[in-house]
Design a protein around this motif. Structure first.
Motif, short mmCIF file in Angstrom:
data_model
loop_
_atom_site.label_atom_id
_atom_site.label_comp_id
_atom_site.label_asym_id
_atom_site.label_seq_id
_atom_site.Cartn_x
_atom_site.Cartn_y
_atom_site.Cartn_z
N VAL A 467 0.84 -1.20 0.00
CA VAL A 467 0.00 0.00 0.00
C VAL A 467 0.87 1.25 0.00
CG1 VAL A 467 -1.61 1.37 1.40
CG2 VAL A 467 -2.02 -1.07 1.07
N ALA A 468 1.94 1.22 0.80
CA ALA A 468 2.85 2.37 0.88
C ALA A 468 3.51 2.63 -0.47
CB ALA A 468 3.90 2.13 1.95
N GLU A 469 4.00 1.55 -1.13
CA GLU A 469 4.67 1.72 -2.42
C GLU A 469 3.71 2.18 -3.50
OE1 GLU A 469 7.06 -1.40 -3.92
OE2 GLU A 469 8.56 -1.28 -2.33
N MET A 470 2.51 1.57 -3.54
CA MET A 470 1.56 1.91 -4.59
C MET A 470 1.01 3.32 -4.46
SD MET A 470 -0.54 -1.64 -5.11
CE MET A 470 -1.43 -1.01 -6.53
N SER A 471 1.06 3.87 -3.26
CA SER A 471 0.56 5.23 -3.05
C SER A 471 1.66 6.28 -3.24
CB SER A 471 -0.06 5.37 -1.66
OG SER A 471 0.89 5.09 -0.65
N GLY A 472 2.82 5.84 -3.71
CA GLY A 472 3.89 6.79 -4.00
C GLY A 472 5.01 6.80 -2.98
N GLY A 473 4.94 5.92 -1.98
CA GLY A 473 5.97 5.86 -0.95
C GLY A 473 5.68 6.80 0.20
N LEU A 474 6.16 6.41 1.37
CA LEU A 474 5.94 7.21 2.57
C LEU A 474 7.07 8.19 2.80
CD1 LEU A 474 4.76 4.32 4.94
CD2 LEU A 474 3.31 5.90 3.64
N GLY A 475 8.24 7.87 2.25
CA GLY A 475 9.38 8.75 2.38
C GLY A 475 10.27 8.44 3.56
N GLY A 476 11.60 8.49 3.30
CA GLY A 476 12.59 8.40 4.36
C GLY A 476 12.48 7.20 5.27
N LYS A 477 12.44 7.50 6.57
CA LYS A 477 12.46 6.48 7.61
C LYS A 477 11.25 5.56 7.53
CE LYS A 477 14.04 4.67 11.48
NZ LYS A 477 15.28 3.88 11.52
N ALA A 478 10.09 6.09 7.15
CA ALA A 478 8.87 5.28 7.11
C ALA A 478 8.99 4.14 6.10
CB ALA A 478 7.66 6.16 6.77
N ASP A 479 9.60 4.42 4.94
CA ASP A 479 9.79 3.36 3.94
C ASP A 479 10.74 2.28 4.46
OD1 ASP A 479 8.08 4.30 1.97
OD2 ASP A 479 9.60 5.61 1.10
N GLU A 480 11.77 2.69 5.19
CA GLU A 480 12.69 1.71 5.79
C GLU A 480 11.97 0.85 6.82
OE1 GLU A 480 16.18 3.50 7.42
OE2 GLU A 480 16.55 4.75 5.65
N ILE A 481 11.10 1.46 7.61
CA ILE A 481 10.32 0.72 8.61
C ILE A 481 9.45 -0.33 7.94
CG2 ILE A 481 8.42 0.91 10.26
CD1 ILE A 481 9.61 3.62 11.12
N MET A 482 8.76 0.08 6.85
CA MET A 482 7.87 -0.87 6.17
C MET A 482 8.65 -2.01 5.54
SD MET A 482 4.99 0.01 7.01
CE MET A 482 4.56 -1.57 6.32
#
Length: 757
Positions: A467-482
């Protein structure tokens, strides 16, 4: 004081009087099962209270929810015909001596079969429903902290875990209270219903999820060079839907039936093991497993609460392990207290059952460690597989396959050690030894609430990452967490699959004892010394056929994934070719089309594996006799376990090797190593999420079918020979199996012709 409550075993009645404390305890156990359901509701409320995130994230999550619900509804409609036919068939199967009218017990067993199937289906549906609602909330929480994201994901898994233990204990306690003397006979039907539906959900969901995943990876990652969950890939929604219908709904149903089958085996064997101590001994033998299950509910609740990272730096797997191991340790302590206070069949404490349950807890910890070792990104095997990608996909596959083969050896050594220890606890008494083995299986699943939570955490974190990737990414630390939670989820899924496989073996070993007792009860003197002698040709043939069935079953399911994945690849390629605007986001892919393709194909493929599981034991039993059927079960148990562990662990290792590279190792995304790792992952996908996990319920379905047909097999062949009926059963069973296998082969040939075209 309430009147006595009498219980009976399948194949014969044994009057066991429960005192007022034990009768009251049944109601308390019923209350604890209701408590589990209430806790599930509380966890669900907590999860749903979390914010969903952006409008784009909600849109993607809604699409996954819609596809998941649509698939399960169609699957249940498809399976309903099969379930109804088997319900009627169960009524016509004879039962042993009962305390009530035989026809009433048959009706009760058929109703219990429906109930078990219904519970299995509802657990899968509820778990999946909350999982698809949780994914967007976990993704949103990752923008705040890892701690919050992990807690929401695990509590969402906890809903499924609590629902599993709640309904499992509720069904068992309710059947005891309602059917009294014939409860074990009825519980066999209950366990069979759960096992059968779990197998179908495992097979159908596994074909769905891996066909979509393989198709998405081959076209998206390999051909187009876009990320795994890129919204331009038409197969991404189907891939995320598949995570839920396979890993969430299928596994929840699988663990539920393991939970029930081990309980059924322990109850039946408890009568035989302790009836030599009189009515009190038999009562204690049957009540102890129910008390252990109740303890497991309480410790599972505590374990789920303990999964709460102490800091942002603490790894997700460390937090999850804390909940698992602490709940197991607390369970062991409480079981010893229970044994000290209650298990006194001859007036003195018998510590053997407590040690048997503890053996199961130790085995669960051992399987946990072994599976984590062979599949975790932090361990040597996955790192070596990742290194092998530098020389291409061939060495990647060779390395992963080798580690998968190695892992199955240590898993079976651990299981054999636990079974051997449980047998020694029997003190030379065969009946008691089998009871101890059953209690060992129960021990493995004492903390089943935490185990199911660990498994459901996997697809939730995977979907959240998607969901995070398909919505354009959360950015920075959040993408690493996911990304980190996704990798942890891969490991927890592999761990729970390893546990499910181990419990399948121990439950099947216990059920083999029930099968043997049924044969002896019906056969009388001619089977008084019943044993499996493989020096007899018909018995050896039964053993060989049993060993071959898991391989044929795996071939059918893996081939089904390949055929369906081919259709997905063709469709995704077509959309990219005919709609070039998809690549620059000017056009939107047709996600629903791919979901429809994998839904139809996966349900179409259900019949052959299902009929193979149900009809093969019937065919072998009536064609070769009870002793050959026993050998058949031995072959299924051994080869099924070896194959299941190899498939699950090699697939999990390939998947996490890919994730290790995507985190930056050996060139990272887009490198030649990444391309090799993607190919290894696509090979492993049907291994770890279709064929491997589906072998667990297959083993138990075949053992339960053998228990159910033991009475007619011995009666028609030995006690009151009826050659025409025997021949008719063999011919019809063989004809149906041959027809379905030919149809499956025809679909395979058609798929190959399409490739050539």
């Amino acid at each position: 004081m309430p009147g006595p409550l009498y219980l009976a075993v399948e194949g014969g009645s044994i009057d066991v009087q429960l005192d007022s404390f034990e009768q009251l305890s049944l109601y308390i156990i019923l209350g604890i099962s209701v408590l589990a359901l209430l806790v599930a509701g509380y966890f669900a409320k907590q999860v749903l209270a979390a914010p969903k995130g952006s409008a784009k994230m909600i849109e993607i999550s809604d699409a996954i929810q819609e596809g998941s619900r649509a698939y399960l509804k169609r699957q249940f409609r498809t399976l309903s015909v099969f379930v109804v036919l088997l319900t009627l068939g169960l009524f016509f199967l004879p039962v042993g001596e009962t305390t009530a009218a035989t026809s009433l017990v048959k009706v009760a067993r058929s109703i219990a079969f429906l109930l078990g199937a219904g519970f299995s289906a509802s657990i899968g549906f509820v778990g999946m429903t909350l999982a698809v609602k949780a994914n967007v909330r976990v993704a949103n929480a990752a923008q705040e902290s890892q701690k919050k994201a992990l807690t929401i994901a695990f509590r969402a898994g906890g809903v499924c875990g609590m629902f599993t233990v709640g309904l499992g204990l509720l069904g068992a306690a309710a059947i005891f209270l309602m059917f009294k003397g014939d409860a074990p006979t009825v519980l066999v039907g209950f366990g069979f219903g759960g096992a059968l539906l779990a197998m179908f959900m495992r097979v159908g969901g596994g074909i769905f999820t891996k066909a979509a995943d393989v198709g998405a990876d081959l076209v998206g990652k390999v051909e187009q060079g876009i990320p795994e969950d890129d919204p331009r890939n038409a197969a991404t929604i189907a891939d995320n839907v598949g995570d839920n219908v396979g890993d969430c709904a299928g596994m929840a149903a699988d663990i539920f039936e393991s939970y029930e089958v081990t309980l059924v085996a322990a109850l039946i064997l408890g009568f035989t093991a302790y009836s030599t101590f009189g009515a009190r001994g038999a009562a204690i033998g049957v009540m102890f497993p129910l008390f252990v299950r109740a303890i497991g509910v309480i410790t599972s609740i505590i374990g789920i609460y303990l999964v709460n990272p102490k800091s942002e730096e603490e790894s997700g797997i460390k937090s999850i392990n804390r909940g698992f191991f602490y709940s197991g340790l607390l369970s062991a302590v409480l079981v010893f207290v229970l044994t000290y206070l209650y298990f006194k069949p001859n007036g003195e404490v018998d510590w053997a059952p407590a040690f048997a349950v503890t053996l199961g807890l130790i085995l669960a910890a051992g399987i946990h460690y072994l599976t984590e070792y062979y599949t975790s990104t932090e361990k040597k095997p996955v790192k070596e597989i990742a290194a092998a990608t530098q020389t291409g996909p061939a060495t990647t596959i060779i390395s992963g396959f080798a580690f998968g083969l190695e892992s199955t050896v240590w898993s079976i050594v651990a299981i054999a050690g636990a079974i051997g220890g449980a047998f020694l606890l029997g003190g030379g008494d065969e009946a008691k030894a089998l009871y101890m083995i059953a209690l060992t299986g129960m021990g493995m699943l004492t903390t089943v609430g935490v185990i199911v939570s660990m498994d459901t955490f996997g697809p939730i974190s995977d979907n959240a990452h998607g969901v995070a990737e398909m919505s354009g990414g959360l950015g920075g630390k959040a993408d690493e967490i996911m990304a980190g939670l996704d990798a942890v989820g891969n490991t927890t899924k592999a761990i729970t699959k390893g546990m499910a496989i181990a419990t399948a073996v121990i439950a099947a070993t216990s059920l083999f004892g029930s099968f043997r007792d049924s044969v002896i009860d019906v056969g009388g003197e001619m089977f008084r010394e019943f044993s499996v002698r493989i020096d007899r040709p018909e018995v050896l043939i039964g053993l060989l056929i049993g060993g071959a069935v898991p391989f044929l079953f795996s071939s059918l399911t893996i081939s089904a994934v390949g055929r369906t994945a081919f259709a997905v690849v063709q469709e995704v390629r077509r959309q990219f070719r005919e709609h070039p605007g998809i690549m620059d986001y000017k056009e939107k892919p047709d996600y629903a089309r791919v979901v429809d393709i994998v839904t139809k194909a996966s349900l179409q493929e259900l019949a052959t594996p299902g009929l193979l599981a149900v009809l093969t034991p019937i065919l072998v039993g009536f064609a070769l006799g009870a002793e050959a059927l026993g050998a058949f079960l031995a072959g299924v148990i051994l080869c099924g376990q070896l194959l299941a562990v190899m498939l699950s662990n090699s697939g999990g290792a390939w998947d996490n090797a890919k994730k290790l590279i995507e985190e930056g190792a050996y060139g990272g995304k887009g490198s030649k190593s990444h391309e090799a790792s993607v190919i290894g992952d696509t090979v492993g996908d049907p291994f770890k999420d279709t064929a491997g996990p589906a072998l667990n319920p297959l083993i138990k379905v075949m053992n339960l079918v053998a228990v159910l047909v033991a009475v007619p097999v011995v009666t028609i062949i030995n006690v009151d020979p009826n050659p025409p009926v025997r021949i008719a059963v063999v011919v019809v069973s063989a004809g149906i199996l041959a027809t379905t296998l030919m149809m499956s082969k025809r679909r395979q040939v058609e798929g190959m012709n399409q490739v050539e075209a």
